[in-house]
Design an enzyme around this catalytic site. Structure first.
Site: not given
Lengths: 310, 310
Positions: A142, A66-67, A62, A64, A212
């Site tokens: 999520h 941090d990914h 996804h 975000h 997530d």
């Protein structure tokens, strides 16, 4: 034939001095599949001596940061290393904007081609296959569209039982049939069943990645019986409200999914940095699902190859 | 009063298992100035226990990824940490596109404001000052517009010589004048020179950052007498042709700049990953400029405060 997972990053959005944001590297028969690509992924790949050039497929769950904030650096390094092979990136449709921005501003003369594959997030679907492996995306729940990924070995050709083959001496075309599961008809009309001509099948190993997501029992069906389930466990049960609000899971919830899906092994990660020690999360998971592990950077989880029993 | 530099990243574009891309952190009296922000900078900041919240100013030298791909992650973390203070980012005009992309796609509800300051790259100019410090940008010569940064302490008020003040007992307004360098006229008309009323001035400490650049002797004038000069040294003299072609410098060239500018200390970094060991680069620099150091992650270089001599 390898089937092993290396943990490159185990933290949630705020990395710590020891934990990097999410990234996993799956080795299937010396082909490497990168799953999520948090900041610092290329540094972790070097630290754990992964072969950059063997990564041809990247899966992003996804949008975000941090990914995926490690992608720009990794794509740049591929270029500096003179990569020639196509790079396939699987992810949400918004990845196009992200990659286009990179190409426009940071990659004027690329040595390789990036091929984007948009993964839907409505239902389980096959997004990639080669002769050894199938990869599926499936919906998670999520704050933004997010998918999990399921990696399953493909049913390979059967291995021949050498003694039987020497005895019956089938011709070339009959041999191909046997490898694909057919019985053998001898010249005298007698039928030798396939199971007397071949070794037992290799079990198809599998790995599922779920990050997530809020607690989402519907996915248990998709995860049924996988060898390794990675499921995020951002919070402990004491912070269950926070987990629900932010569409994340608790360690107990991760374990409940593992139990429902009857997986072999549960890995938890994506820890909130509020926990100085992951034992609280691991113990919580183990209460529900004993074969749980709290992952850390550099750990390698192997799935041994073995033949199916009768 | 601190004036110290922490090395967060010392590699050139391809990080290694031990070296991160460029990032320096300058501490001037417990205010922290981040200079370049390669991938993993936020992880390094945590590792070396820097206070995120004390960073209000970030300086970006140019738009190559190894100098700014850590920004997205750092800006995200500021948000997650609930930052309230304005963040000032100084860099090329193209930074606007970069930051706008971040805000549009990854920062819908930011807790703080980003204020962009476009640094020209044609001449030396003052780009920031507070009561203790002045920061200048100045042109380097690289493949794309690139600036160096010069940090200089500002001339502070003079410290009073207590014994002399007790003796002459100047009034409040006369005292303020003395601190600003004026002499004291006594009631009897006698003049007490300022130097008998004050301690010697603090020397203004300074740090200059030069990355990336080809050998560019013109900058020596700007760097004259700085306490610490960081100058990139991507290559060794044996690879001088490569350095010229890529608009980078050799270690010897960095040292020649240090020598011309009569700096106190030279730091080299931004090493190409072809050198397994930085000794070859350091020795080359030392032949020209003895007080040279090859930086590594986590090192801290202090400049002690001392008063000027006569």
């Amino acid at each position: 034939v390898n089937f092993s997972l290396t943990i490159l990053g185990s933290s949630s959005a705020l990395p710590t001095s020891k934990r990097f944001p999410t990234a996993h590297l799956l080795n299937v028969n010396e082909r490497f599949f990168l799953i999520d690509c948090g900041e610092g992924t290329q540094i972790q790949l070097r630290r754990y001596k992964a072969k950059f050039s063997r990564i041809n497929h990247i899966f992003i769950s996804h949008m975000h940061g941090d990914h995926l904030f490690g992608l720009f650096g990794l794509l740049s390094s591929f270029n500096l290393l003179g990569r020639k092979a196509d790079l396939h990136i699987f992810g949400p449709s918004e990845m196009k904007t992200f990659i286009d921005f990179f190409i426009t501003h940071f990659s004027h003369s690329s040595t390789y081609k990036i091929i984007l594959h948009s993964t839907g997030h409505k239902k389980k679907q096959l997004i990639y296959e080669n002769k050894n492996l199938e990869v599926y995306s499936f919906p998670l729940k999520h704050r933004i569209p997010t998918t999990g990924f399921l990696f399953v070995e493909k049913r390979a050709e059967l291995n021949l039982n050498k003694l039987a083959i020497e005895k019956y001496k089938p011709g070339i075309s009959a041999l191909a049939g046997i490898k694909n599961g057919r019985d053998l008809e001898l010249e005298n009309g007698k039928i030798i069943p396939n199971k007397d001509l071949t070794l037992k099948k290799w079990r198809n190993r599998s790995y599922a990645f779920c990050s997530d997501t809020t607690f989402y029992p519907k996915i248990a069906e998709i995860l049924k019986g996988v060898d390794i389930l990675y499921h995020e466990a951002t919070f402990s049960q004491a912070d269950a409200t926070l987990a629900t609000e932010t569409f994340h899971s608790t360690a107990r919830q991760a374990a409940e999914i593992a139990k429902m899906a009857k997986v072999s092994k549960l890995l938890i990660g994506h820890y909130s940095n509020r926990y100085k020690d992951t034992d609280i999360l691991l113990n919580e998971a183990k209460e529900v699902f004993e074969n749980s592990f709290a992952v850390s950077e550099g750990e390698v989880y192997n799935v041994d190859r073995y033949r199916e029993s009768d």
